[in-house]
Enzyme design. Structure first.
Site, PDB file in Angstrom:
ATOM      1  N   HIS A  10      38.373  16.126 -48.975  1.00 35.64           N
ATOM      2  CA  HIS A  10      37.616  15.574 -50.100  1.00 35.64           C
ATOM      3  C   HIS A  10      38.490  14.654 -50.957  1.00 35.64           C
ATOM      4  O   HIS A  10      38.226  14.458 -52.142  1.00 35.64           O
ATOM      5  CB  HIS A  10      37.005  16.685 -50.980  1.00 35.64           C
ATOM      6  CG  HIS A  10      35.857  17.391 -50.326  1.00 35.64           C
ATOM      7  ND1 HIS A  10      35.661  18.756 -50.431  1.00 35.64           N
ATOM      8  CD2 HIS A  10      34.849  16.937 -49.548  1.00 35.64           C
ATOM      9  CE1 HIS A  10      34.583  19.106 -49.751  1.00 35.64           C
ATOM     10  NE2 HIS A  10      34.076  18.007 -49.208  1.00 35.64           N
ATOM     11  N   GLU A  51      32.089   8.542 -52.974  1.00 32.71           N
ATOM     12  CA  GLU A  51      33.094   8.283 -51.952  1.00 32.71           C
ATOM     13  C   GLU A  51      32.933   6.894 -51.347  1.00 32.71           C
ATOM     14  O   GLU A  51      33.932   6.237 -51.014  1.00 32.71           O
ATOM     15  CB  GLU A  51      32.998   9.346 -50.856  1.00 32.71           C
ATOM     16  CG  GLU A  51      33.385  10.741 -51.325  1.00 32.71           C
ATOM     17  CD  GLU A  51      33.008  11.825 -50.342  1.00 32.71           C
ATOM     18  OE1 GLU A  51      33.887  12.608 -49.961  1.00 32.71           O
ATOM     19  OE2 GLU A  51      31.819  11.881 -49.964  1.00 32.71           O
ATOM     20  N   ASN A  69      30.693   6.571 -43.067  1.00 35.24           N
ATOM     21  CA  ASN A  69      31.127   7.967 -43.206  1.00 35.24           C
ATOM     22  C   ASN A  69      30.483   8.753 -42.067  1.00 35.24           C
ATOM     23  O   ASN A  69      29.324   9.138 -42.139  1.00 35.24           O
ATOM     24  CB  ASN A  69      30.707   8.516 -44.566  1.00 35.24           C
ATOM     25  CG  ASN A  69      31.242   9.908 -44.834  1.00 35.24           C
ATOM     26  OD1 ASN A  69      31.672  10.609 -43.920  1.00 35.24           O
ATOM     27  ND2 ASN A  69      31.196  10.331 -46.084  1.00 35.24           N
ATOM     28  N   ARG A 126      29.992  26.797 -43.400  1.00 35.55           N
ATOM     29  CA  ARG A 126      31.374  27.169 -43.121  1.00 35.55           C
ATOM     30  C   ARG A 126      31.732  28.443 -43.875  1.00 35.55           C
ATOM     31  O   ARG A 126      31.299  28.650 -45.004  1.00 35.55           O
ATOM     32  CB  ARG A 126      32.332  26.045 -43.530  1.00 35.55           C
ATOM     33  CG  ARG A 126      32.158  24.761 -42.757  1.00 35.55           C
ATOM     34  CD  ARG A 126      33.114  23.708 -43.287  1.00 35.55           C
ATOM     35  NE  ARG A 126      32.830  22.394 -42.726  1.00 35.55           N
ATOM     36  CZ  ARG A 126      33.076  21.246 -43.353  1.00 35.55           C
ATOM     37  NH1 ARG A 126      33.605  21.265 -44.572  1.00 35.55           N
ATOM     38  NH2 ARG A 126      32.785  20.098 -42.778  1.00 35.55           N
ATOM     39  N   ARG A 177      35.640   6.299 -43.574  1.00 36.38           N
ATOM     40  CA  ARG A 177      36.236   7.567 -43.985  1.00 36.38           C
ATOM     41  C   ARG A 177      36.715   8.277 -42.732  1.00 36.38           C
ATOM     42  O   ARG A 177      35.938   8.548 -41.818  1.00 36.38           O
ATOM     43  CB  ARG A 177      35.212   8.436 -44.712  1.00 36.38           C
ATOM     44  CG  ARG A 177      35.701   9.857 -45.000  1.00 36.38           C
ATOM     45  CD  ARG A 177      34.603  10.649 -45.692  1.00 36.38           C
ATOM     46  NE  ARG A 177      34.941  12.056 -45.842  1.00 36.38           N
ATOM     47  CZ  ARG A 177      34.544  13.023 -45.023  1.00 36.38           C
ATOM     48  NH1 ARG A 177      33.779  12.722 -43.988  1.00 36.38           N
ATOM     49  NH2 ARG A 177      34.875  14.283 -45.230  1.00 36.38           N
TER      50      ARG A 177
END
Length: 413
Positions: free
Chosen positions: A178, A379, A12, A239, A90
């Protein structure tokens, strides 16, 4: 069929980090270790491994090229290279073409280079990682798992952006992110709550350094808060989340801010960090909110915006049956969950204070119409499962009830 000792490596890659995990094939897949190389490009970069081997040490890694070579050198020395069967990556953005997980080919890599403009903060480094592994281990299969995949079939009304239509033909639309986390969470919801819960009206709130929500019905994404890029939606650690587009022109006129500088601001200097002026970490802000009004306002803004999205998605779904909190904040910050849910009794959301404080699996009050859950997302495990499916790596037979509960999630990963 692969041997039972087959190992799956998951990667990732982020803008300043590489997170990884190693899984051994079996039922269930067993995580033997995980780790990360963090703060790439900074003087205090670290290489950390947890699991069968544990350590944390400082590194000099000026860029991702050096970092991935450090990781591959370590893998060659400290793991069974012959057992390593595949690598799953990912990939944040696949644009309009790539959404199904698939084996990485030179042709795909070339096209992903062309898509880097969709997400210049993540895509170049993620492509670099796939190329580095191919050069070092050319025979090792690699699989791309696209983080936009879960949202690919959202209704057109949710995908469409209200700008001139010609941009849609260029792939400019709401994608959502996501997706690996959401696919895993729906599978887990089916496992712990039953298929009826997973097929109902569900809002998934993945709240971490990056934060988004998804409205899900019949196990499929109906809408999501992130948009063309992961910058949109709720405020995050650094963000901004949604902003008035007119701010771009205002800052260009008043501060001579370039598009590049604006992008830097909204991705790395805004959100919790921008409002608090002290920290991007929710734990730090909660700790100092009674002494620092800026910290308190950052927390309040985050909770308020998440609450608004829950209300909006409940409207889009025509009601709500289940609310799921996940991610570093969603799983570990009872105060934040309580503030988000406060005042949502009209939707049927009522928390049980002691369960919430203890981070129990179900934190809703018995009288509440909506079941509120805390589910740990994974994940990396989702990537490993997907790699096994794409490459036909056979693992031991699952119990029937687990196989049924996992199938929908894996089919959408």
């Amino acid at each position: 069929m692969k041997p039972a000792s087959s190992q799956i490596l998951t990667i990732n890659g982020g803008s300043s980090s590489i997170k990884f995990a190693l899984f051994e094939a079996g039922e269930p897949l067993r995580r033997s270790l995980d780790g990360s190389i963090d703060r790439i490009g900074l003087s205090d970069a670290t290489f950390t491994v947890k699991g069968s081997e544990k350590f944390s040490r400082a590194l000099a890694v000026p860029n991702h090229t050096v970092a991935v070579n450090v990781l591959m050198d370590w893998l060659e020395k400290c793991s069974d290279r012959d057992a390593l069967t595949a690598v799953g990556h990912r990939v944040v953005h696949g644009g309009p073409k790539y959404f199904e997980p698939q084996r990485i080919t030179p042709e795909m890599v070339e096209e992903l280079h062309g898509l880097s403009a969709f997400d210049p903060e993540h895509m170049p480094e993620e492509i670099l990682l796939t190329e580095a592994f191919h050069h070092r281990f050319p025979e090792l299969p690699q699989v791309a798992c696209f983080d936009t995949a879960f949202h690919h079939d959202m209704p057109q009304v949710a995908r469409l952006l209200p700008i001139p239509r010609r941009y849609e033909a260029q792939g400019v639309r709401r994608y959502g992110f996501h997706g690996l986390s959401y696919a895993f969470l729906i599978g887990e919801l089916a496992r712990v709550g039953g298929s009826e819960a997973a097929q109902g009206r569900v809002i998934l709130a993945h709240l971490g350094n990056g934060a988004s929500l998804a409205a899900v019905r019949h196990g499929k994404s109906m809408d999501t808060s992130m948009s063309f890029t992961p910058t949109a939606g709720v405020p995050m650690s650094t963000r901004s989340g949604d902003l008035d587009p007119g701010l771009v022109w205002y800052l260009a006129r008043t501060e001579k801010m370039s598009a590049k500088e604006f992008n830097e601001m909204v991705n790395f200097k805004s959100g919790l960090l921008g409002v608090s002026e002290t920290s991007s970490d929710m734990h730090d802000l909660l700790e100092h909110e009674t002494q620092d009004a800026r910290a308190a306002e950052a927390v309040a803004l985050f909770c308020y915006q998440v609450k608004k999205w829950i209300g909006a998605f409940a409207a889009a779904l025509g009601g709500l049956d289940t609310l799921v909190f996940a991610g570093g904040i969603g799983e570990n910050a009872p105060k934040v969950r309580a503030r988000i849910c406060a005042g949502l009794g009209f939707l049927g959301i009522e928390l049980e204070e002691k369960r919430n404080a203890a981070n129990e699996g179900v934190i809703s009050a018995a009288a509440g119409r909506v079941t509120v859950r805390v589910i740990h997302t994974d994940e990396e495990l989702m990537i490993a499962r997907t790699v096994c499916r794409v490459l036909g790596i056979t693992i031991e037979k699952q119990p029937d009830h687990e196989k049924k509960n996992m199938s929908d999630s894996e089919d959408r990963s």
